[in-house]
Design an enzyme around this catalytic site. Structure first.
Site, short mmCIF file in Angstrom:
data_model
loop_
_atom_site.label_atom_id
_atom_site.label_comp_id
_atom_site.label_asym_id
_atom_site.label_seq_id
_atom_site.Cartn_x
_atom_site.Cartn_y
_atom_site.Cartn_z
N ARG A 1 0.85 -1.18 0.00
CA ARG A 1 0.00 0.00 0.00
C ARG A 1 0.89 1.24 0.00
O ARG A 1 1.74 1.40 0.87
CB ARG A 1 -0.87 0.02 1.24
CG ARG A 1 -1.72 1.26 1.27
CD ARG A 1 -2.38 1.49 2.58
NE ARG A 1 -3.25 2.64 2.46
CZ ARG A 1 -3.60 3.40 3.49
NH1 ARG A 1 -3.18 3.14 4.68
NH2 ARG A 1 -4.38 4.43 3.30
N HIS B 1 -7.96 6.78 -0.24
CA HIS B 1 -8.85 5.62 -0.03
C HIS B 1 -9.29 5.00 -1.36
O HIS B 1 -10.31 4.32 -1.43
CB HIS B 1 -10.14 6.01 0.74
CG HIS B 1 -9.94 6.38 2.17
ND1 HIS B 1 -10.65 7.40 2.76
CD2 HIS B 1 -9.13 5.87 3.11
CE1 HIS B 1 -10.27 7.51 4.03
NE2 HIS B 1 -9.35 6.60 4.27
N ARG C 1 -9.46 14.59 12.47
CA ARG C 1 -9.23 15.58 11.41
C ARG C 1 -10.49 16.39 11.15
O ARG C 1 -11.60 15.85 11.18
CB ARG C 1 -8.82 14.89 10.11
CG ARG C 1 -7.40 14.36 10.13
CD ARG C 1 -7.10 13.55 8.88
NE ARG C 1 -6.89 12.14 9.19
CZ ARG C 1 -6.88 11.17 8.30
NH1 ARG C 1 -7.08 11.43 7.02
NH2 ARG C 1 -6.68 9.93 8.68
N GLU D 1 -9.48 -3.86 1.65
CA GLU D 1 -8.37 -3.22 0.94
C GLU D 1 -7.23 -4.20 0.67
O GLU D 1 -6.61 -4.15 -0.39
CB GLU D 1 -7.87 -2.02 1.76
CG GLU D 1 -8.84 -0.85 1.69
CD GLU D 1 -8.53 0.26 2.69
OE1 GLU D 1 -8.79 0.05 3.89
OE2 GLU D 1 -8.03 1.31 2.28
#
Ligand code: ADP
Length: 404
Positions: A89, A178, A239, A381
């Protein structure tokens, strides 16, 4: 059988999964945390075997040695697993990579070049790549970028309306993140609807600690909520998501906050944490249930941002066939899903309260009459990284020489 060894390296962590590409099953998974500290907790799970211990991992290379030792001790045997690739990744691929690539020195240099755009992530991903190449020197290594799926954004979506010369010189544009998850979920949603991906319009809501939305038209990302960095868009655990950029200028001028202060404020002290004191959505929902007004307000802000994003993306797509919720919050929080979709009946979105509250992990949660189907679609993922890595390696293989 063939498998892919998937690596997700952080600055002080190394997550891995050995994925059987055909079945999608995780043959083993694990993690080494607090790399660089005196003791590093390490977990390895393989079938029914679960090993937890503390190891000495001064750097990612040492962490990898412990991972290989865990495979040797607890299995499965890597020699028997027919590992065809190591899939990494990588968070930021800049504007160069629109798909997964086999890693060579040129690709490493390109990932290094764009590191200033993702200073927390790309250098960490590179540590994982270097350590894994040393651990698996004979296997092909593949980089799978979070940004690649969003390379199809039209310029109307990716260009910021700021001075063109400044933006272009400093590579300032919307990249989006993402992407691996959005791509997996969009494809899976089309399968669940029984429609060809090319004829499906989906709004994917990836809601975890980090959260982003993506409008997917025919399998292509056409709008997404994160930007140059993973700070933009939705309200997240710590965030802020979108704020008026003037806020930064204002706080610098009136409160004397430095760039580093502002970075910490928006990345680490905002979102749910900033509004309530905890960044974990479960705690916020509990506090709201107990009548804590800050928690109630935080959920209102989160849901309002989601609703306005969904509305905007329906407009971008000219209507949608489906909305898909995924990741920690999206898959597990019925109250957040309900709040995000409240009042959208006029747009053809009707939630079924009972289906929303419970059911199998992957399920339709809209009424049968709802014009837009709403689904919970667990993301995967690692599986997507494994599939893309295997496909890239297969495509790069020289053609077999056939006997005449
Ligand atoms: P990351 O972005 O770190 O991969 P995840 O996708 O694992 O994050 O999501 C983490 C978030 O999911 C946390 O805020 C957590 O509160 C939330 N979450 C996990 N399980 C549940 C649950 N059962 N109900 C509500 N929220 C949950």
């Amino acid at each position: 059988m063939s498998s892919v060894f998937v690596v997700n390296a952080g600055s002080s962590s190394l997550k891995y999964q050995l994925v059987d590409v055909a079945s999608g099953a995780a043959l083993a998974s694990g993690l080494v945390e607090r790399i660089g500290e005196a003791r590093s907790p390490a977990r390895h799970v393989a079938g029914d075997v679960r090993s937890e211990r503390e190891v000495e991992a001064g750097d990612h290379e040492a962490a990898f040695a412990h991972v290989l030792a865990a495979f040797a001790e607890h299995g499965p045997a890597l020699d028997d697993a027919q590992v065809v690739a190591v899939g990494h990744r990588v968070v930021q691929g800049g504007d160069r990579f629109d798909a997964a690539v086999v890693i060579d020195d040129d690709v490493v240099a390109a990932i290094t070049d764009v590191a200033p755009l993702a200073p927390l992530h790309n250098p960490a991903n590179l540590l994982g790549i270097t350590a894994a190449r040393a651990a698996f020197p004979t296997l092909p290594h593949v980089a799978v970028f979070d940004t690649a799926f969003h390379r199809t954004l039209p310029r109307a979506a990716w260009r910021y309306a700021i001075d063109r010369a400044v933006a272009d010189e400093h590579q300032v544009r919307k990249y989006g993140f993402h992407g691996t998850s959005h791509q997996f979920v969009a494809r899976r949603t089309a399968e669940l609807l029984g429609r060809p991906l090319e004829q499906t319009r989906t709004v994917v809501l990836h809601l975890g600690n980090g959260a982003s939305a993506c409008a997917v038209d025919g399998g292509r990302s056409v709008e997404t909520s994160m930007g140059l960095t993973p700070l933009a868009g939705l309200v997240m655990g710590t965030r802020s998501g979108d704020v008026d950029p003037g806020v930064l200028i204002h706080l610098h001028r009136v409160a004397g906050m430095s760039i580093d202060d502002l970075d910490r404020l928006l990345n680490q002290r905002s979102g749910l944490l900033g509004l309530t004191g905890t960044g974990d959505l479960r705690d916020v929902v509990r506090a709201a249930g107990a009548g804590d007004d800050h928690a109630v307000e935080a959920l209102e802000v989160l849901a309002h941002r989601l609703r306005s994003t969904i509305g905007a993306y329906l407009a971008v797509l000219g209507g949608a066939d489906a909305i898909a919720f995924t990741a920690g919050v999206g898959e597990n929080s019925a109250p957040v899903r309900a709040a995000a979709l409240a009042g959208l009946e006029g747009l053809g979105i009707e939630l079924d309260a009972a289906r929303n509250e419970s059911g199998p992990a992957e399920r339709r949660i809209s009424t049968d009459a709802s014009r837009v189907a709403v689904w919970v679609v667990p993301t995967a993922e690692e599986l997507e990284i494994a599939r893309q890595s295997a496909a890239v390696v297969e495509a790069a293989r020289p053609p077999a020489i056939l006997d005449p």
